[in-house]
Design an enzyme around this catalytic site. Structure first.
Site, mmCIF file in Angstrom:
data_model
loop_
_atom_site.group_PDB
_atom_site.id
_atom_site.type_symbol
_atom_site.label_atom_id
_atom_site.label_comp_id
_atom_site.label_asym_id
_atom_site.label_seq_id
_atom_site.Cartn_x
_atom_site.Cartn_y
_atom_site.Cartn_z
ATOM 1 N N SER A 150 0.837 -1.191 0.000
ATOM 2 C CA SER A 150 0.000 0.000 0.000
ATOM 3 C C SER A 150 0.882 1.256 0.000
ATOM 4 C CB SER A 150 -0.954 -0.034 1.199
ATOM 5 O OG SER A 150 -1.921 0.988 1.123
ATOM 6 N N ARG A 220 -11.931 6.623 9.920
ATOM 7 C CA ARG A 220 -11.549 5.212 9.899
ATOM 8 C C ARG A 220 -12.634 4.343 9.268
ATOM 9 N NH1 ARG A 220 -7.391 1.905 9.253
ATOM 10 N NH2 ARG A 220 -7.496 0.017 10.520
ATOM 11 N N ASP A 319 -8.868 -6.232 -4.845
ATOM 12 C CA ASP A 319 -8.456 -4.943 -4.279
ATOM 13 C C ASP A 319 -8.978 -3.833 -5.186
ATOM 14 O OD1 ASP A 319 -7.225 -2.704 -3.245
ATOM 15 O OD2 ASP A 319 -5.188 -3.498 -3.345
ATOM 16 N N HIS A 352 -8.170 -4.951 -0.394
ATOM 17 C CA HIS A 352 -6.867 -4.309 -0.169
ATOM 18 C C HIS A 352 -6.132 -4.908 1.024
ATOM 19 C CE1 HIS A 352 -3.877 -1.224 -0.642
ATOM 20 N NE2 HIS A 352 -4.070 -0.763 0.575
ATOM 21 N N ASP A 353 -6.864 -5.314 2.039
ATOM 22 C CA ASP A 353 -6.246 -5.873 3.241
ATOM 23 C C ASP A 353 -5.538 -7.198 2.995
ATOM 24 O OD1 ASP A 353 -6.675 -3.902 5.081
ATOM 25 O OD2 ASP A 353 -8.355 -4.871 6.091
#
Length: 381
Positions: A150, A220, A319, A352-353
């Site tokens: 990232s 967040r 992602d 993405h994680d």
């Protein structure tokens, strides 16, 4: 724990010489916090720098004195893909962060108060220059690899352009050569949530003894939505009701009704308990500004022509924050420069994680690349 079974201890290095900043001016008398894993060999040729993403830190692997597990513990360690029995791994907390290195929460010597909004705007390139200074102090003239996922991948790319002779390999995972308008938009909405929180006080909330919790929580929550794939959200939460059977009647209120709402609020509340609002603004703005092709008329190939190392680039199929198309842009630019690149587009459901999670194919690929890297560098097994 380290190889001796002791908690990993962070170290601290002070720099008095001013660091020239991309925004103009300079910043002096700062500290960087870092951790190391493994042993630096006599030739100082086996070092790998791990660059962290938005809310991570120098604590990459093992268990620290607070009992916290490193954020990439499944990747770095003895016998793991980045094997600390072979490599010396360095994790650095970036300047402007809130995990020990000098940042907005630190005391400004000129005022005797926290820097707050007076802390300078930083870029990815500024972080890389600061990391290079730390490497100088540690006697590391060339890294075996600079690696990150990232935002960490952006730093690895910047290393290959700013210090092409100081790394043999660049490992760029789930990253992008620049943020899209959509990504900048997500960052701006998150920043506005923080700035518009009444407790933000123009960034001087430290003086009032408060925290802009509501803004941080919303920021967040927005970010977390972008880290997960639609498939994972559907599988984990679907339309499940919080604490009730899905067939039960709705309550028809604005309190938590669905499980996904509960999850996002939990993530937001947890984040607001440990992250600094001014740091969030600085890091997301650094993300926005990263665009190495900008100085070359938007031609990424011309930008990447500055590099000379070997590359490993990886993306994940689900992602959508930094999609595989963005990694392929990097690969195409590298190929146009006749640079050696290994590319992997990995099947993963987690969005993405995925770069942080256990995935046998992903870890096998990194392990194989690291072994080849070690062979290329002549490192003993």
């Amino acid at each position: 724990m380290n190889a001796a079974g002791m908690p990993v201890k962070a170290e601290r290095m002070r720099f008095s010489e001013p660091l020239a900043l991309a925004a103009g001016g300079s910043f002096g008398d700062y500290e960087l916090v870092f951790e190391t894993y493994g042993k630096l060999n006599a030739e100082r040729s086996n070092a790998i720098l791990i660059c962290h993403a938005l809310n991570a830190s120098h604590h990459v692997a093992g268990v620290n004195e607070a009992g916290e597990l490193g954020w990439w513990n499944n990747m770095v360690g003895a016998g793991k893909p980045i094997d600390t029995d072979r490599f010396f791994v360095l994790g650095v907390n970036n300047l402007g962060s809130c995990f020990g290195s000098t940042g907005p929460m630190s005391i400004n010597p000129a005022s005797g108060k926290a820097w707050g909004p007076d802390f300078p705007v930083l870029t990815v390139e500024d972080w890389v220059h600061a990391q290079a200074r730390l490497a100088d102090r540690l006697g590391i003239s060339c890294f075996a690899a600079v690696m990150g996922g990232s935002l960490g991948g952006m730093q690895a790319l910047a290393w290959s352009l700013l210090y092409p002779r100081r790394l043999a390999h660049c490992i760029c995972i789930a990253s992008t050569p620049k943020l899209s308008a959509q990504n900048i938009a997500f960052n701006e909405v998150a920043r506005r949530a923080i700035i518009s929180d009444p407790e933000f006080h123009g960034g001087r909330f430290y003086d009032s003894g408060v925290v802009p919790r509501r803004g941080l929580e919303v920021a967040r929550m927005i970010g977390h939505i972008t880290y997960l794939s639609d498939d994972v959200m559907a599988e984990r939460f679907g339309r499940l009701l919080r604490g009730r059977e899905s067939t039960e009647a709705y309550r028809y209120t604005f309190d938590i009704e669905f499980e996904i709402e509960s999850y996002l609020r939990y993530q937001g509340e947890k984040f607001a308990g440990y992250f600094d609002a001014n740091t969030y603004l600085i890091i997301t703005r650094a993300l926005d500004y990263f665009d190495p092709a900008r100085a070359f008329g938007g031609d990424l190939s011309k930008a990447m022509a500055q590099a000379s190392c070997r590359f490993f680039v990886a993306s994940f199929t689900t992602d959508w924050r930094f999609s595989p198309e963005r990694s392929r842009e990097i690969v195409q630019a590298l190929l146009a420069c006749d640079l050696e690149v290994t590319y992997a587009e990995i099947e993963a459901a987690h969005g993405h994680d995925a770069f942080l999670l256990d995935n046998p194919q992903y870890h096998q690929l990194l392990r194989a690349y690291a072994e080849r890297m070690a062979a290329n560098l002549g490192l003993a097994e």
